[in-house]
Design a protein around this motif. Structure first.
Motif, PDB file in Angstrom:
ATOM      1  N   ALA A  52     -36.639 -26.060  49.355  1.00 48.86           N
ATOM      2  CA  ALA A  52     -35.688 -26.977  49.997  1.00 48.86           C
ATOM      3  C   ALA A  52     -34.258 -26.658  49.586  1.00 48.86           C
ATOM      4  O   ALA A  52     -33.334 -26.738  50.401  1.00 48.86           O
ATOM      5  CB  ALA A  52     -36.039 -28.419  49.643  1.00 48.86           C
ATOM      6  N   ALA A  53     -34.085 -26.277  48.323  1.00 47.58           N
ATOM      7  CA  ALA A  53     -32.740 -25.924  47.844  1.00 47.58           C
ATOM      8  C   ALA A  53     -32.223 -24.684  48.566  1.00 47.58           C
ATOM      9  O   ALA A  53     -31.039 -24.610  48.933  1.00 47.58           O
ATOM     10  CB  ALA A  53     -32.777 -25.685  46.340  1.00 47.58           C
ATOM     11  N   ASP A 107     -33.109 -23.761  51.587  1.00 46.77           N
ATOM     12  CA  ASP A 107     -32.815 -24.170  52.965  1.00 46.77           C
ATOM     13  C   ASP A 107     -31.511 -24.956  53.054  1.00 46.77           C
ATOM     14  O   ASP A 107     -30.835 -24.919  54.094  1.00 46.77           O
ATOM     15  CB  ASP A 107     -33.966 -25.023  53.509  1.00 46.77           C
ATOM     16  CG  ASP A 107     -35.237 -24.215  53.736  1.00 46.77           C
ATOM     17  OD1 ASP A 107     -35.131 -22.970  53.839  1.00 46.77           O
ATOM     18  OD2 ASP A 107     -36.336 -24.821  53.800  1.00 46.77           O
ATOM     19  N   ARG A 108     -31.156 -25.658  51.986  1.00 42.92           N
ATOM     20  CA  ARG A 108     -29.878 -26.399  51.970  1.00 42.92           C
ATOM     21  C   ARG A 108     -28.692 -25.487  51.655  1.00 42.92           C
ATOM     22  O   ARG A 108     -27.547 -25.930  51.641  1.00 42.92           O
ATOM     23  CB  ARG A 108     -29.929 -27.529  50.936  1.00 42.92           C
ATOM     24  CG  ARG A 108     -30.861 -28.676  51.286  1.00 42.92           C
ATOM     25  CD  ARG A 108     -30.597 -29.885  50.386  1.00 42.92           C
ATOM     26  NE  ARG A 108     -30.772 -29.573  48.971  1.00 42.92           N
ATOM     27  CZ  ARG A 108     -31.920 -29.695  48.299  1.00 42.92           C
ATOM     28  NH1 ARG A 108     -33.014 -30.110  48.927  1.00 42.92           N
ATOM     29  NH2 ARG A 108     -31.985 -29.396  47.015  1.00 42.92           N
ATOM     30  N   GLY A 109     -28.968 -24.238  51.375  1.00 41.59           N
ATOM     31  CA  GLY A 109     -27.890 -23.300  51.073  1.00 41.59           C
ATOM     32  C   GLY A 109     -27.416 -23.341  49.631  1.00 41.59           C
ATOM     33  O   GLY A 109     -26.313 -22.877  49.330  1.00 41.59           O
ATOM     34  N   GLU A 110     -28.252 -23.865  48.747  1.00 44.25           N
ATOM     35  CA  GLU A 110     -27.862 -23.938  47.330  1.00 44.25           C
ATOM     36  C   GLU A 110     -28.136 -22.604  46.643  1.00 44.25           C
ATOM     37  O   GLU A 110     -28.950 -22.491  45.729  1.00 44.25           O
ATOM     38  CB  GLU A 110     -28.613 -25.082  46.642  1.00 44.25           C
ATOM     39  CG  GLU A 110     -28.227 -26.455  47.178  1.00 44.25           C
ATOM     40  CD  GLU A 110     -28.995 -27.589  46.514  1.00 44.25           C
ATOM     41  OE1 GLU A 110     -29.596 -27.362  45.442  1.00 44.25           O
ATOM     42  OE2 GLU A 110     -28.995 -28.699  47.071  1.00 44.25           O
TER      43      GLU A 110
END
Length: 412
Positions: free
Chosen positions: A67-68, A70-73
């Motif tokens: 998820a990180a 995918d969030r661009g982190e």
């Protein structure tokens, strides 16, 4: 074309820095490389040297990492840890250890090994001494030496539970002592310090205000038989101003490859460690930090199941080893290692006529004859012992133990 003279060739060859002159490749890595080479040659070698859980990283932690991403982190983060991860660490310290740290008293690095390196590099001057009980994780002394310090190794054998005693600590402290380094539960012995074990050591440290305490709590969640884990600052808050409490996600959450270690300590020390990290790796991996937030904040109930699995394997190893003539094995309080004594086989002769003079001879014999790779106690600063990691399948463990027993029966 000019012909280089011998002196010119010598001048052009690589010259390692003097700070690593006495430091070689880890004996553990050497044994692992040799065992793997034998496996490639077709020998059925069982390797009991792994310092990592055989479980997988929990699914919720892996999902948090995805998820990180995918969030661009995937960019640089704050130098020594994101605010989110520091908050999770602070909550963990308060919830599980009863110790309060503010965010500027917390540091995050690329594994606990970097925490150690940052701390020693930030605090040790040439000649400063660091007291380390043996057996010990060998990186401790090597990092001290690289940083210009002097490791002061204190033997603590099975008769004292592989734990440092107050009288030993008192005797070892000098005006040059900078740190005392304790690891509970321990790699390689599995020995752990209870509150009653820690209190006499704490009393010594309270009388020597120039000495700081570093504690490695990495195996905190892997303890057995109702052992109650405790960290020194929770016992004596007066030590907080000169204690660095180290932990990480590698062992409890099976995240060795994610490379996240953390620590709580005095603001001035944490700030100095950040200076070192800023000129080395900068921030830890952003995705690994996001995963670690979930590891610390997410469900913890799976830990008990993994702990029970390790205990079952521990009991198998301890009982089997103690049934072998010449071998003695203390039941460890934690971690996933046994540190068995092999003094009873020293002086015996192998079927090929080689006399076993040291624990390293014994472990060489087990590898060559039984095709079982274990690590000699000499690699951890205390002989004659050998370390088994039982972080492997019960089937492999049982077969390895059968081979060790058979190999010992062949000794004359």
């Amino acid at each position: 074309m000019a012909i280089n003279t011998r002196s010119q060739i010598d001048a052009m060859s690589f010259r390692p820095a003097s700070r690593i002159a006495s430091i070689g490749v880890s004996k553990i890595l050497q044994i692992g490389a040799r065992a793997n080479a034998m496996k490639r040659e077709g020998f059925p070698v069982i390797i009991l040297g792994a310092g990592e859980p055989d479980f997988d990283t929990p699914d919720n932690v892996k999902e948090a990492a995805k998820a990180a991403i995918d969030r661009g982190e995937t960019k640089y983060t704050a130098l020594d840890g994101t605010p989110e991860l520091k908050k999770a660490i602070a909550a963990k310290f308060q919830r599980e250890n009863g110790v309060d740290y503010t965010l500027d008293e917390i540091t995050v690095a690329t594994g606990a090994k970097q925490i150690l390196f940052n701390a020693f590099m930030a605090s040790i001057d040439p000649g400063d001494e660091v007291i380390i009980p043996t057996p010990y994780w060998t990186s401790y002394s090597d990092i001290v030496e690289i940083c210009g310090g002097v490791p002061v190794l204190i033997p603590c054998d099975a008769e004292v539970g592989f734990r440092l005693r107050a009288d030993q600590l008192e005797k070892a402290i000098t005006p040059r002592t900078r740190w005392v380094l304790l690891n509970s539960p321990s790699n390689p012995s599995g020995a752990a310090y209870s509150e009653a074990d820690y209190r006499p050591l704490i009393e010594v440290l309270l009388h020597h205000r120039h000495v700081w305490l570093m504690v490695d709590d990495m195996y905190e969640h892997i303890v057995y038989d109702g052992f109650k884990f405790v960290t020194p600052v929770a016992i004596e808050p007066r030590l907080k101003e000169r204690t660095l409490t180290i932990n990480g996600v590698s062992k409890a959450y099976a995240m060795t490859g994610w490379r996240i270690g953390y620590a709580g300590g005095p603001k001035a020390l944490i700030k100095a460690m950040a200076v070192i990290q800023s000129q080395a790796t900068s921030c830890p991996c952003s995705v690994s930090q996001a995963a670690s937030v979930e590891a610390l904040n997410g469900p913890q109930d799976f830990l008990k199941g993994r702990q029970a699995s390790f205990k079952h394997r521990r009991d198998l190893v301890v009982s089997t080893l103690n049934a072998i003539p010449g071998i003695t094995c203390r039941a460890p309080e934690g971690a996933f290692y046994t540190f068995a004594g092999c003094g009873g086989v020293i002086g015996k002769t192998t079927p090929k006529g080689k006399r076993i003079e040291a624990d390293s001879d014994f472990t060489d014999y087990l590898l060559e004859d039984a095709h079982v790779a274990v690590v000699p106690g000499s690699a951890f600063g205390l002989s004659p012992y050998f370390r088994i990691s039982y972080a492997t399948s019960e089937t492999e463990l049982a077969e390895a133990l059968r081979r060790i027993s058979e190999a010992c029966s062949k000794l004359q």
